[in-house]
Design a protein around this motif. Structure first.
Motif, PDB file in Angstrom:
ATOM      1  N   MET A 150       3.579  13.944   2.278  1.00 40.23           N
ATOM      2  CA  MET A 150       3.315  13.033   1.161  1.00 40.23           C
ATOM      3  C   MET A 150       1.886  13.194   0.649  1.00 40.23           C
ATOM      4  O   MET A 150       0.945  13.350   1.441  1.00 40.23           O
ATOM      5  CB  MET A 150       3.541  11.575   1.592  1.00 40.23           C
ATOM      6  N   GLN A 151       1.726  13.142  -0.646  1.00 43.61           N
ATOM      7  CA  GLN A 151       0.411  13.151  -1.270  1.00 43.61           C
ATOM      8  C   GLN A 151      -0.145  11.733  -1.295  1.00 43.61           C
ATOM      9  O   GLN A 151       0.622  10.755  -1.232  1.00 43.61           O
ATOM     10  CB  GLN A 151       0.503  13.708  -2.699  1.00 43.61           C
ATOM     11  N   PRO A 152      -1.486  11.569  -1.394  1.00 47.21           N
ATOM     12  CA  PRO A 152      -2.064  10.225  -1.453  1.00 47.21           C
ATOM     13  C   PRO A 152      -1.441   9.353  -2.531  1.00 47.21           C
ATOM     14  O   PRO A 152      -1.231   8.161  -2.326  1.00 47.21           O
ATOM     15  CB  PRO A 152      -3.546  10.506  -1.729  1.00 47.21           C
ATOM     16  N   LYS A 153      -1.107   9.933  -3.707  1.00 45.94           N
ATOM     17  CA  LYS A 153      -0.503   9.140  -4.787  1.00 45.94           C
ATOM     18  C   LYS A 153       0.878   8.628  -4.380  1.00 45.94           C
ATOM     19  O   LYS A 153       1.257   7.500  -4.707  1.00 45.94           O
ATOM     20  CB  LYS A 153      -0.403   9.977  -6.055  1.00 45.94           C
ATOM     21  N   ASP A 154       1.658   9.475  -3.646  1.00 44.87           N
ATOM     22  CA  ASP A 154       2.991   9.045  -3.200  1.00 44.87           C
ATOM     23  C   ASP A 154       2.877   7.843  -2.268  1.00 44.87           C
ATOM     24  O   ASP A 154       3.666   6.895  -2.357  1.00 44.87           O
ATOM     25  CB  ASP A 154       3.698  10.194  -2.480  1.00 44.87           C
ATOM     26  N   ILE A 155       1.893   7.885  -1.363  1.00 44.24           N
ATOM     27  CA  ILE A 155       1.704   6.787  -0.408  1.00 44.24           C
ATOM     28  C   ILE A 155       1.298   5.516  -1.150  1.00 44.24           C
ATOM     29  O   ILE A 155       1.816   4.429  -0.885  1.00 44.24           O
ATOM     30  CB  ILE A 155       0.640   7.170   0.639  1.00 44.24           C
ATOM     31  N   LEU A 156       0.387   5.652  -2.118  1.00 40.39           N
ATOM     32  CA  LEU A 156      -0.068   4.497  -2.897  1.00 40.39           C
ATOM     33  C   LEU A 156       1.087   3.872  -3.667  1.00 40.39           C
ATOM     34  O   LEU A 156       1.236   2.643  -3.697  1.00 40.39           O
ATOM     35  CB  LEU A 156      -1.194   4.917  -3.853  1.00 40.39           C
ATOM     36  N   TYR A 215       4.238   3.904  -2.936  1.00 39.53           N
ATOM     37  CA  TYR A 215       5.125   3.228  -1.990  1.00 39.53           C
ATOM     38  C   TYR A 215       4.559   1.869  -1.597  1.00 39.53           C
ATOM     39  O   TYR A 215       5.289   0.872  -1.527  1.00 39.53           O
ATOM     40  CB  TYR A 215       5.310   4.117  -0.754  1.00 39.53           C
ATOM     41  N   GLN A 216       3.239   1.809  -1.346  1.00 39.96           N
ATOM     42  CA  GLN A 216       2.608   0.540  -0.978  1.00 39.96           C
ATOM     43  C   GLN A 216       2.691  -0.462  -2.131  1.00 39.96           C
ATOM     44  O   GLN A 216       2.951  -1.658  -1.911  1.00 39.96           O
ATOM     45  CB  GLN A 216       1.141   0.796  -0.595  1.00 39.96           C
ATOM     46  N   LEU A 217       2.487   0.008  -3.353  1.00 36.87           N
ATOM     47  CA  LEU A 217       2.560  -0.886  -4.506  1.00 36.87           C
ATOM     48  C   LEU A 217       3.985  -1.392  -4.740  1.00 36.87           C
ATOM     49  O   LEU A 217       4.185  -2.520  -5.198  1.00 36.87           O
ATOM     50  CB  LEU A 217       2.027  -0.175  -5.753  1.00 36.87           C
ATOM     51  N   ASP A 218       4.991  -0.578  -4.433  1.00 41.81           N
ATOM     52  CA  ASP A 218       6.383  -1.040  -4.545  1.00 41.81           C
ATOM     53  C   ASP A 218       6.633  -2.215  -3.611  1.00 41.81           C
ATOM     54  O   ASP A 218       7.302  -3.190  -3.980  1.00 41.81           O
ATOM     55  CB  ASP A 218       7.343   0.111  -4.216  1.00 41.81           C
ATOM     56  N   ILE A 219       6.104  -2.146  -2.398  1.00 37.62           N
ATOM     57  CA  ILE A 219       6.271  -3.245  -1.437  1.00 37.62           C
ATOM     58  C   ILE A 219       5.548  -4.494  -1.939  1.00 37.62           C
ATOM     59  O   ILE A 219       6.057  -5.615  -1.846  1.00 37.62           O
ATOM     60  CB  ILE A 219       5.754  -2.821  -0.051  1.00 37.62           C
ATOM     61  N   PHE A 220       4.357  -4.303  -2.501  1.00 36.47           N
ATOM     62  CA  PHE A 220       3.608  -5.422  -3.070  1.00 36.47           C
ATOM     63  C   PHE A 220       4.410  -6.104  -4.185  1.00 36.47           C
ATOM     64  O   PHE A 220       4.543  -7.335  -4.213  1.00 36.47           O
ATOM     65  CB  PHE A 220       2.260  -4.915  -3.596  1.00 36.47           C
ATOM     66  N   ARG A 221       4.976  -5.319  -5.094  1.00 35.28           N
ATOM     67  CA  ARG A 221       5.714  -5.881  -6.232  1.00 35.28           C
ATOM     68  C   ARG A 221       6.984  -6.599  -5.772  1.00 35.28           C
ATOM     69  O   ARG A 221       7.339  -7.658  -6.318  1.00 35.28           O
ATOM     70  CB  ARG A 221       6.056  -4.776  -7.226  1.00 35.28           C
ATOM     71  N   LYS A 222       7.688  -6.048  -4.788  1.00 31.80           N
ATOM     72  CA  LYS A 222       8.897  -6.706  -4.280  1.00 31.80           C
ATOM     73  C   LYS A 222       8.565  -8.074  -3.701  1.00 31.80           C
ATOM     74  O   LYS A 222       9.295  -9.056  -3.912  1.00 31.80           O
ATOM     75  CB  LYS A 222       9.559  -5.827  -3.228  1.00 31.80           C
ATOM     76  N   ALA A 223       7.458  -8.162  -2.962  1.00 36.52           N
ATOM     77  CA  ALA A 223       7.048  -9.448  -2.389  1.00 36.52           C
ATOM     78  C   ALA A 223       6.673 -10.433  -3.489  1.00 36.52           C
ATOM     79  O   ALA A 223       7.036 -11.622  -3.434  1.00 36.52           O
ATOM     80  CB  ALA A 223       5.872  -9.233  -1.436  1.00 36.52           C
ATOM     81  N   MET A 224       5.975  -9.967  -4.512  1.00 41.88           N
ATOM     82  CA  MET A 224       5.576 -10.848  -5.604  1.00 41.88           C
ATOM     83  C   MET A 224       6.794 -11.332  -6.384  1.00 41.88           C
ATOM     84  O   MET A 224       6.878 -12.516  -6.744  1.00 41.88           O
ATOM     85  CB  MET A 224       4.594 -10.129  -6.530  1.00 41.88           C
ATOM     86  N   GLU A 225       7.742 -10.447  -6.659  1.00 40.96           N
ATOM     87  CA  GLU A 225       8.936 -10.832  -7.404  1.00 40.96           C
ATOM     88  C   GLU A 225       9.771 -11.852  -6.631  1.00 40.96           C
ATOM     89  O   GLU A 225      10.376 -12.760  -7.203  1.00 40.96           O
ATOM     90  CB  GLU A 225       9.780  -9.597  -7.722  1.00 40.96           C
ATOM     91  N   GLU A 226       9.789 -11.721  -5.299  1.00 43.44           N
ATOM     92  CA  GLU A 226      10.577 -12.628  -4.468  1.00 43.44           C
ATOM     93  C   GLU A 226       9.976 -14.032  -4.425  1.00 43.44           C
ATOM     94  O   GLU A 226      10.702 -15.021  -4.365  1.00 43.44           O
ATOM     95  CB  GLU A 226      10.683 -12.054  -3.049  1.00 43.44           C
ATOM     96  N   HIS A 227       8.649 -14.151  -4.497  1.00 45.76           N
ATOM     97  CA  HIS A 227       8.006 -15.449  -4.257  1.00 45.76           C
ATOM     98  C   HIS A 227       7.242 -16.014  -5.465  1.00 45.76           C
ATOM     99  O   HIS A 227       6.687 -17.103  -5.365  1.00 45.76           O
ATOM    100  CB  HIS A 227       7.024 -15.324  -3.080  1.00 45.76           C
ATOM    101  N   LYS A 228       7.223 -15.311  -6.588  1.00 44.66           N
ATOM    102  CA  LYS A 228       6.379 -15.754  -7.697  1.00 44.66           C
ATOM    103  C   LYS A 228       6.817 -17.103  -8.288  1.00 44.66           C
ATOM    104  O   LYS A 228       6.004 -17.806  -8.887  1.00 44.66           O
ATOM    105  CB  LYS A 228       6.336 -14.684  -8.793  1.00 44.66           C
TER     106      LYS A 228
END
Length: 354
Positions: A281-287, A289-302
């Motif tokens: 994985m390239q650094p951008k791919d890892i970033l 993936y991390q942002l996808d997890i952040f957005r899923k958590a925000m969408e679930e609890h916003k």
């Protein structure tokens, strides 16, 4: 001109002893410092020779005259003499980090019955001394051992599909170093890989790469000095865990209870926590993936007013934190945010209140 002749250079200062030939146009001369130098034959002249004995280069400090045994004259063509010169591996810019791969190529591309060729790829300026081990129960045996020169690919073996099982869990132990110059110390390597045998049956898994002209299947062993993370599940431990797990209740509420709104939900975004491995994985791919997890958590609890979420991103170079802050400002304007408690999380977390 024969091996053992003393020669001097016509167009340069110096000379030495003839130790070999490369083709019929190049002579290998060992100078006073012990270096073997290839020179065009027409730029070298013999200044001392012995027609009755083709001398061997003496590596001892001294030889008593009684130890020298004359040999009968022998006529040997220069092109037939053994080549003793060996070029030293070339270092390249930007290859001081250790990168080591196992590579596999089908012997016949597109054939379902093809054998496979296994290679090492050493994409670094370091020599790598290695052991390739196979496991039999809890015991190990050596399948291959050897030395991989810097910036080279090295053939290991050819095997057929019936031997795939022996390649599914290889263990590699290795040491990286340089010769004739100083280097940064690398940690000894001990890695057990998980190679999925099913991948060898799918042509699309063999891809274009920087090392071979043909499509190849590459597995990281070390990427930028970091060994791949070993994942090993002991069958006995797994059996015990299954037997000792708590019994499920006969009945339970269909919907799980929601956490109280004043409870803080922690989401750890460290790559080691959210990804089983970052190999390939390239650094951008890892970033991303991390942002996808952040957005899923925000969408679930916003929509949960008063809900507090703590995103643990680490201090690092600030790239992930800045990306989270930018997303909060752009997409979640009704939420507030600030640095989380230093006592609990240090400098590496952001608190979001919905």
């Amino acid at each position: 001109m024969k091996i053992g002749d003393k020669v001097r250079f016509l167009n340069e200062v110096g000379g030495g002893i003839v130790v070999g030939f490369e083709g019929n146009k190049t002579v290998i001369v060992r100078d006073e410092s012990g270096f073997d130098i290839p020179f065009p034959i027409h730029e070298v002249i013999a200044v001392e020779t012995n027609d009755y004995n083709i001398a061997k280069v003496n590596t001892r400090k001294s030889v008593e005259p009684t130890q020298v045994v004359a040999a009968p004259p022998t006529e040997v063509e220069p092109a037939d003499r053994p080549v003793t010169f060996k070029a030293k591996p070339q270092e390249r810019r930007g290859a001081e980090l250790l990168n080591l791969y196992l590579a596999f190529l089908p012997a016949e591309v597109g054939s379902e019955t093809s054998e496979f060729e296994a290679y090492w790829v050493n994409d670094s300026n370091y020599y790598v001394r290695y052991l390739l081990l196979k496991q039999e129960g809890k015991a190990f045996s050596v399948r291959h051992e050897g030395l991989i020169e810097p910036n080279t690919k090295c053939f290991i073996e050819t095997f057929d599909r019936s031997e795939l099982e022996q390649w599914e869990q290889p263990t590699i132990q290795a040491l990286a170093y340089k010769t004739e110059r100083t280097f940064l110390l690398k940690s000894p390597l001990s890695v057990t890989l998980r190679l999925e045998g099913a991948k060898f049956y799918k042509q699309h898994t063999f891809k274009d790469n920087d090392f071979f002209d043909e499509p190849a299947l590459l597995f990281d062993v070390v990427r930028d000095d970091k060994p791949v993370r070993t994942v090993f599940v002991d069958a006995e431990q797994l059996k015990e865990a299954i037997l000792d797990r708590p019994q499920r209740p006969q009945k339970a509420p269909a919907r799980k209870e929601k956490a109280a709104r004043n409870a803080v939900i922690e989401i750890d975004l460290h790559a080691a926590e959210v990804l089983e491995t970052t190999a390939g994985m390239q650094p951008k791919d890892i970033l991303d993936y991390q942002l996808d997890i952040f957005r899923k958590a925000m969408e679930e609890h916003k929509q949960e007013r008063g809900r507090k979420l703590v995103f643990i991103h680490g201090k690092g170079n600030g790239v992930l934190r800045n990306a989270i802050v930018a997303a909060l400002k752009r997409d979640y304007k009704t939420c507030t945010f600030q640095d989380a408690s230093f006592q609990e999380y240090g400098y590496g977390a952001t608190l979001v209140k919905c």
